[in-house]
Design a protein around this motif. Sequence first.
Motif, PDB file in Angstrom:
ATOM      1  N   PRO A  64      19.698   0.049  38.673  1.00 24.79           N
ATOM      2  CA  PRO A  64      21.036  -0.032  39.278  1.00 24.79           C
ATOM      3  C   PRO A  64      21.413   1.259  40.006  1.00 24.79           C
ATOM      4  O   PRO A  64      21.187   2.367  39.510  1.00 24.79           O
ATOM      5  CB  PRO A  64      21.954  -0.259  38.067  1.00 24.79           C
ATOM      6  CG  PRO A  64      21.073  -0.974  37.091  1.00 24.79           C
ATOM      7  CD  PRO A  64      19.707  -0.342  37.260  1.00 24.79           C
ATOM      8  N   GLY A  65      21.962   1.100  41.219  1.00 20.86           N
ATOM      9  CA  GLY A  65      22.369   2.235  42.034  1.00 20.86           C
ATOM     10  C   GLY A  65      21.228   2.916  42.762  1.00 20.86           C
ATOM     11  O   GLY A  65      21.428   3.921  43.436  1.00 20.86           O
ATOM     12  N   HIS A  66      20.029   2.387  42.661  1.00 19.68           N
ATOM     13  CA  HIS A  66      18.847   2.932  43.330  1.00 19.68           C
ATOM     14  C   HIS A  66      18.315   1.886  44.303  1.00 19.68           C
ATOM     15  O   HIS A  66      18.398   0.686  44.045  1.00 19.68           O
ATOM     16  CB  HIS A  66      17.751   3.241  42.315  1.00 19.68           C
ATOM     17  CG  HIS A  66      18.100   4.336  41.357  1.00 19.68           C
ATOM     18  ND1 HIS A  66      18.917   4.136  40.277  1.00 19.68           N
ATOM     19  CD2 HIS A  66      17.732   5.633  41.321  1.00 19.68           C
ATOM     20  CE1 HIS A  66      19.036   5.269  39.607  1.00 19.68           C
ATOM     21  NE2 HIS A  66      18.322   6.196  40.219  1.00 19.68           N
ATOM     22  N   GLN A  68      17.806  -0.903  46.581  1.00 16.34           N
ATOM     23  CA  GLN A  68      18.680  -1.991  47.004  1.00 16.34           C
ATOM     24  C   GLN A  68      19.443  -2.644  45.850  1.00 16.34           C
ATOM     25  O   GLN A  68      20.181  -3.593  46.072  1.00 16.34           O
ATOM     26  CB  GLN A  68      17.851  -3.044  47.724  1.00 16.34           C
ATOM     27  CG  GLN A  68      17.266  -2.540  49.031  1.00 16.34           C
ATOM     28  CD  GLN A  68      16.388  -3.582  49.689  1.00 16.34           C
ATOM     29  OE1 GLN A  68      15.425  -4.060  49.101  1.00 16.34           O
ATOM     30  NE2 GLN A  68      16.728  -3.935  50.913  1.00 16.34           N
ATOM     31  N   SER A  69      19.287  -2.160  44.624  1.00 19.55           N
ATOM     32  CA  SER A  69      20.023  -2.736  43.499  1.00 19.55           C
ATOM     33  C   SER A  69      21.474  -2.258  43.517  1.00 19.55           C
ATOM     34  O   SER A  69      21.762  -1.126  43.923  1.00 19.55           O
ATOM     35  CB  SER A  69      19.372  -2.357  42.165  1.00 19.55           C
ATOM     36  OG  SER A  69      18.159  -3.065  41.997  1.00 19.55           O
ATOM     37  N   ALA A  70      22.362  -3.123  43.045  1.00 16.91           N
ATOM     38  CA  ALA A  70      23.798  -2.823  43.050  1.00 16.91           C
ATOM     39  C   ALA A  70      24.113  -1.657  42.121  1.00 16.91           C
ATOM     40  O   ALA A  70      23.542  -1.552  41.036  1.00 16.91           O
ATOM     41  CB  ALA A  70      24.575  -4.063  42.610  1.00 16.91           C
ATOM     42  N   PRO A  71      25.031  -0.784  42.543  1.00 16.71           N
ATOM     43  CA  PRO A  71      25.453   0.292  41.646  1.00 16.71           C
ATOM     44  C   PRO A  71      26.333  -0.258  40.529  1.00 16.71           C
ATOM     45  O   PRO A  71      26.933  -1.323  40.659  1.00 16.71           O
ATOM     46  CB  PRO A  71      26.246   1.223  42.563  1.00 16.71           C
ATOM     47  CG  PRO A  71      26.701   0.375  43.696  1.00 16.71           C
ATOM     48  CD  PRO A  71      25.675  -0.716  43.844  1.00 16.71           C
ATOM     49  N   ARG A  72      26.389   0.474  39.432  1.00 18.92           N
ATOM     50  CA  ARG A  72      27.247   0.117  38.305  1.00 18.92           C
ATOM     51  C   ARG A  72      28.053   1.347  37.908  1.00 18.92           C
ATOM     52  O   ARG A  72      27.643   2.479  38.165  1.00 18.92           O
ATOM     53  CB  ARG A  72      26.412  -0.348  37.118  1.00 18.92           C
ATOM     54  CG  ARG A  72      25.598  -1.596  37.422  1.00 18.92           C
ATOM     55  CD  ARG A  72      24.813  -2.044  36.215  1.00 18.92           C
ATOM     56  NE  ARG A  72      23.938  -3.169  36.572  1.00 18.92           N
ATOM     57  CZ  ARG A  72      23.091  -3.722  35.745  1.00 18.92           C
ATOM     58  NH1 ARG A  72      22.971  -3.278  34.510  1.00 18.92           N
ATOM     59  NH2 ARG A  72      22.335  -4.739  36.133  1.00 18.92           N
ATOM     60  N   ALA A  73      29.161   1.124  37.233  1.00 15.41           N
ATOM     61  CA  ALA A  73      29.994   2.231  36.771  1.00 15.41           C
ATOM     62  C   ALA A  73      29.319   2.986  35.629  1.00 15.41           C
ATOM     63  O   ALA A  73      29.485   4.193  35.485  1.00 15.41           O
ATOM     64  CB  ALA A  73      31.360   1.729  36.335  1.00 15.41           C
ATOM     65  N   ASP A 150      26.730  10.369  42.318  1.00 13.79           N
ATOM     66  CA  ASP A 150      27.256   9.489  41.270  1.00 13.79           C
ATOM     67  C   ASP A 150      26.259   9.210  40.154  1.00 13.79           C
ATOM     68  O   ASP A 150      26.657   8.856  39.045  1.00 13.79           O
ATOM     69  CB  ASP A 150      27.686   8.148  41.872  1.00 13.79           C
ATOM     70  CG  ASP A 150      28.787   8.312  42.904  1.00 13.79           C
ATOM     71  OD1 ASP A 150      29.557   9.287  42.806  1.00 13.79           O
ATOM     72  OD2 ASP A 150      28.875   7.466  43.808  1.00 13.79           O
ATOM     73  N   LEU A 151      24.967   9.358  40.409  1.00 14.69           N
ATOM     74  CA  LEU A 151      23.963   8.972  39.419  1.00 14.69           C
ATOM     75  C   LEU A 151      24.059   9.713  38.086  1.00 14.69           C
ATOM     76  O   LEU A 151      23.935   9.076  37.038  1.00 14.69           O
ATOM     77  CB  LEU A 151      22.561   9.095  40.001  1.00 14.69           C
ATOM     78  CG  LEU A 151      22.181   8.023  41.021  1.00 14.69           C
ATOM     79  CD1 LEU A 151      20.769   8.267  41.534  1.00 14.69           C
ATOM     80  CD2 LEU A 151      22.308   6.634  40.459  1.00 14.69           C
ATOM     81  N   PRO A 152      24.288  11.021  38.049  1.00  6.32           N
ATOM     82  CA  PRO A 152      24.372  11.676  36.727  1.00  6.32           C
ATOM     83  C   PRO A 152      25.464  11.085  35.827  1.00  6.32           C
ATOM     84  O   PRO A 152      25.257  10.927  34.623  1.00  6.32           O
ATOM     85  CB  PRO A 152      24.659  13.139  37.072  1.00  6.32           C
ATOM     86  CG  PRO A 152      24.051  13.311  38.426  1.00  6.32           C
ATOM     87  CD  PRO A 152      24.305  11.998  39.131  1.00  6.32           C
ATOM     88  N   ALA A 153      26.605  10.725  36.368  1.00  2.00           N
ATOM     89  CA  ALA A 153      27.673  10.132  35.550  1.00  2.00           C
ATOM     90  C   ALA A 153      27.304   8.730  35.091  1.00  2.00           C
ATOM     91  O   ALA A 153      27.557   8.356  33.938  1.00  2.00           O
ATOM     92  CB  ALA A 153      28.983  10.103  36.342  1.00  2.00           C
ATOM     93  N   VAL A 154      26.693   7.960  35.948  1.00  2.00           N
ATOM     94  CA  VAL A 154      26.319   6.582  35.614  1.00  2.00           C
ATOM     95  C   VAL A 154      25.226   6.551  34.537  1.00  2.00           C
ATOM     96  O   VAL A 154      25.240   5.709  33.649  1.00  2.00           O
ATOM     97  CB  VAL A 154      25.853   5.828  36.882  1.00  2.00           C
ATOM     98  CG1 VAL A 154      25.295   4.466  36.546  1.00  2.00           C
ATOM     99  CG2 VAL A 154      27.004   5.709  37.874  1.00  2.00           C
TER     100      VAL A 154
END
Length: 191
Positions: A64-66, A68-73, A150-154
């Motif tokens: 997720p978030g990488h 083409q996959s959808a990002p997540r919170a 955003d990746l470190p927080a996710v």
Amino acid sequence: MRPQPPRRTTHTHGTPADLLVYDRWGRSGRPVVLLHGLRYDRTMWWPLAAELGDDITAVAVDLPGHGQSAPRAHCGVDDLAEDLATLVYGLGLRRAPILIAHAESAHVSERFAARYSAHRVVTIGGTGPARLDDVPEPYRQFAVPQRSPDLPAVYRDWLTDALPRSTHVGAEHFPHLRDPAGFAALLHSLH
């Protein structure tokens, strides 16, 4: 002569909110699920998958978030292991997969193996800075990290836990890019 189907096909799994994009090679044989580390994407596995041949079904997933996959919170290890199990089950693979995990994705591969059927878990790389010096020039394009603030927080849970030590293949970050044919031979020996 009839046209041959493409070796790699791209697919999606899930709803728009939790969409996972993955590539697949092969239709039979021992399944191999390829998980990239944080800040990379599924394309890092393309040179290896091209070497695997037709007797292995390879699946490379964008986390997720990488890619083409959808990002997540938030991307918890348990949730992603469950999503991965649903994806693998939906593929109709008749044998337990070998999971190849790069760096931090070792967390999800170990959790998957603890809860679901896995033939073997192999981890590569580490969490330190990746060096591209040993990666041949044609393959360096597959080892370029994404820059996403955003990746470190996710993925905060992944970054605080020590990496599990399953079957670990060397300290290099990219042994599958340094020698794709040699790494493919290693995977064939794990059947």
